[in-house]
Motif scaffolding. Structure first.
Motif, PDB file in Angstrom:
ATOM      1  N   TRP A 142       0.817  -1.205   0.000  1.00  0.00           N
ATOM      2  CA  TRP A 142       0.000   0.000   0.000  1.00  0.00           C
ATOM      3  C   TRP A 142       0.857   1.262   0.000  1.00  0.00           C
ATOM      4  O   TRP A 142       0.466   2.285  -0.572  1.00  0.00           O
ATOM      5  N   THR A 143       2.028   1.211   0.639  1.00  0.00           N
ATOM      6  CA  THR A 143       2.930   2.363   0.606  1.00  0.00           C
ATOM      7  C   THR A 143       3.443   2.604  -0.811  1.00  0.00           C
ATOM      8  O   THR A 143       3.447   3.744  -1.300  1.00  0.00           O
ATOM      9  N   THR A 177       0.737   4.005  -2.915  1.00  0.00           N
ATOM     10  CA  THR A 177       0.516   5.429  -2.621  1.00  0.00           C
ATOM     11  C   THR A 177       1.497   6.302  -3.376  1.00  0.00           C
ATOM     12  O   THR A 177       1.126   7.314  -3.976  1.00  0.00           O
ATOM     13  N   TRP A 178       2.788   5.929  -3.357  1.00  0.00           N
ATOM     14  CA  TRP A 178       3.794   6.750  -4.043  1.00  0.00           C
ATOM     15  C   TRP A 178       3.549   6.769  -5.541  1.00  0.00           C
ATOM     16  O   TRP A 178       3.748   7.800  -6.192  1.00  0.00           O
ATOM     17  N   ASN A 238       0.701   6.641  -7.038  1.00  0.00           N
ATOM     18  CA  ASN A 238      -0.411   7.550  -7.287  1.00  0.00           C
ATOM     19  C   ASN A 238      -0.033   9.000  -6.986  1.00  0.00           C
ATOM     20  O   ASN A 238      -0.595   9.923  -7.587  1.00  0.00           O
ATOM     21  N   THR A 239       0.931   9.197  -6.078  1.00  0.00           N
ATOM     22  CA  THR A 239       1.400  10.551  -5.792  1.00  0.00           C
ATOM     23  C   THR A 239       2.065  11.156  -7.017  1.00  0.00           C
ATOM     24  O   THR A 239       1.906  12.357  -7.294  1.00  0.00           O
ATOM     25  N   ILE A 275      -7.988  10.458  -6.130  1.00  0.00           N
ATOM     26  CA  ILE A 275      -8.622   9.673  -5.073  1.00  0.00           C
ATOM     27  C   ILE A 275      -9.947   9.085  -5.554  1.00  0.00           C
ATOM     28  O   ILE A 275     -10.245   7.909  -5.321  1.00  0.00           O
ATOM     29  N   PHE A 326      -3.803   3.427   3.023  1.00  0.00           N
ATOM     30  CA  PHE A 326      -3.540   4.100   1.751  1.00  0.00           C
ATOM     31  C   PHE A 326      -4.274   5.438   1.679  1.00  0.00           C
ATOM     32  O   PHE A 326      -3.690   6.456   1.289  1.00  0.00           O
ATOM     33  N   ARG A 327      -5.530   5.455   2.074  1.00  0.00           N
ATOM     34  CA  ARG A 327      -6.320   6.682   2.006  1.00  0.00           C
ATOM     35  C   ARG A 327      -5.745   7.760   2.915  1.00  0.00           C
ATOM     36  O   ARG A 327      -5.628   8.928   2.523  1.00  0.00           O
ATOM     37  N   LEU A 381      -2.667   7.990   3.976  1.00  0.00           N
ATOM     38  CA  LEU A 381      -1.348   8.385   3.492  1.00  0.00           C
ATOM     39  C   LEU A 381      -1.454   9.337   2.305  1.00  0.00           C
ATOM     40  O   LEU A 381      -0.701  10.320   2.214  1.00  0.00           O
ATOM     41  N   VAL A 382      -2.376   9.090   1.395  1.00  0.00           N
ATOM     42  CA  VAL A 382      -2.565   9.977   0.242  1.00  0.00           C
ATOM     43  C   VAL A 382      -2.935  11.382   0.703  1.00  0.00           C
ATOM     44  O   VAL A 382      -2.376  12.388   0.233  1.00  0.00           O
ATOM     45  N   SER A 398     -12.593  11.126  -1.060  1.00  0.00           N
ATOM     46  CA  SER A 398     -12.233   9.728  -0.860  1.00  0.00           C
ATOM     47  C   SER A 398     -13.468   8.876  -0.587  1.00  0.00           C
ATOM     48  O   SER A 398     -13.617   7.778  -1.136  1.00  0.00           O
TER      49      SER A 398
END
Length: 219
Positions: free
Chosen positions: A8-9, A12-13, A15-16, A58, A90-91, A93-94, A132
């Motif tokens: 999930w980390t 996240t990156w 999607n960042t 999101i 994940f949510r 963190l985003v 979200s």
């Protein structure tokens, strides 16, 4: 659980990068043909574009997660509990990454716009929670009634695309003024927005867990 957090980390990156690229495209479209003074003005409103990009990503990712990624994770042997907790991680963190980057930009660029931006952070974070939750609810709806979720998505992104296009067509000065004017309404968090975010989040988590319990494994 460690493997789940690593997944999930990394997700996240990835999607960042999309969020940053989308925010950069919006800023570039707005800043074409401007001088140095205008560049500094745009830099102060870039975090608002970042929040807009984060909201778009999101909604899209939360919808696709319900349709594609979650069934695939279950097929790889992930438990439903780990998938549920990992998705919440994940949510969070985003949203945290978008807030941290925006706060950093505003701290590095002093001025009235940056001050308003820092004061607007609670409202902007609440709007990301709403985005979200809406995206996740649309994903849950998509698994049950695909056409309805597609109609809602088309309406949402049609309005967003029209708003961005209108801002760009009005030119750099008008685009910045419009952004700053809208930012003035965000400095105080309305109680009804906070209440709506809590209600949507509660509905989202409830329906997400109920749908996850019945989610079929996709081979």
């Amino acid at each position: 659980m460690r493997r789940s957090l690593q997944f999930w980390t990394r997700f996240t990156w990835e999607n960042t990068y999309v969020e940053l690229g989308l925010a950069a495209l919006i800023a570039l479209a707005v800043s074409l043909g401007m001088d140095q003074f205008q560049v500094e003005a745009v830099a102060a409103v870039v975090p608002y574009y970042l929040f807009l990009a984060a909201a778009v990503v999101i909604i899209l990712v939360n919808t696709s997660m319900q349709v594609l990624y979650i069934p695939l994770l279950l097929s790889f042997g992930e438990t439903r509990r780990r998938v549920f907790l990992g998705f919440q991680y994940f949510r969070v963190l985003v949203i945290a990454v978008a807030a941290a980057l925006s706060a950093l930009i505003w701290l590095l660029i002093p001025g009235e716009v940056s001050r308003m931006g820092l004061e607007s952070l609670p409202t902007l974070l609440t709007l990301l929670v709403v985005s979200s939750s809406v995206g996740n609810l649309l994903g849950t709806l998509h698994t049950k009634c695909r056409w309805a979720s597609m109609v809602v998505l088309m309406v949402i992104f049609g309005l967003l695309g029209g708003g961005v296009g209108f801002a760009v067509s009005n030119g750099i000065n008008r685009g910045i003024v419009t952004t700053v004017d809208l930012a003035g309404y965000l400095t105080d968090l309305p109680w009804w927005l906070a209440a709506a975010a809590l209600v949507l989040l509660a509905l989202d988590e409830t329906f997400h867990w109920l749908a996850l319990r019945r989610q079929q494994v996709k081979l």
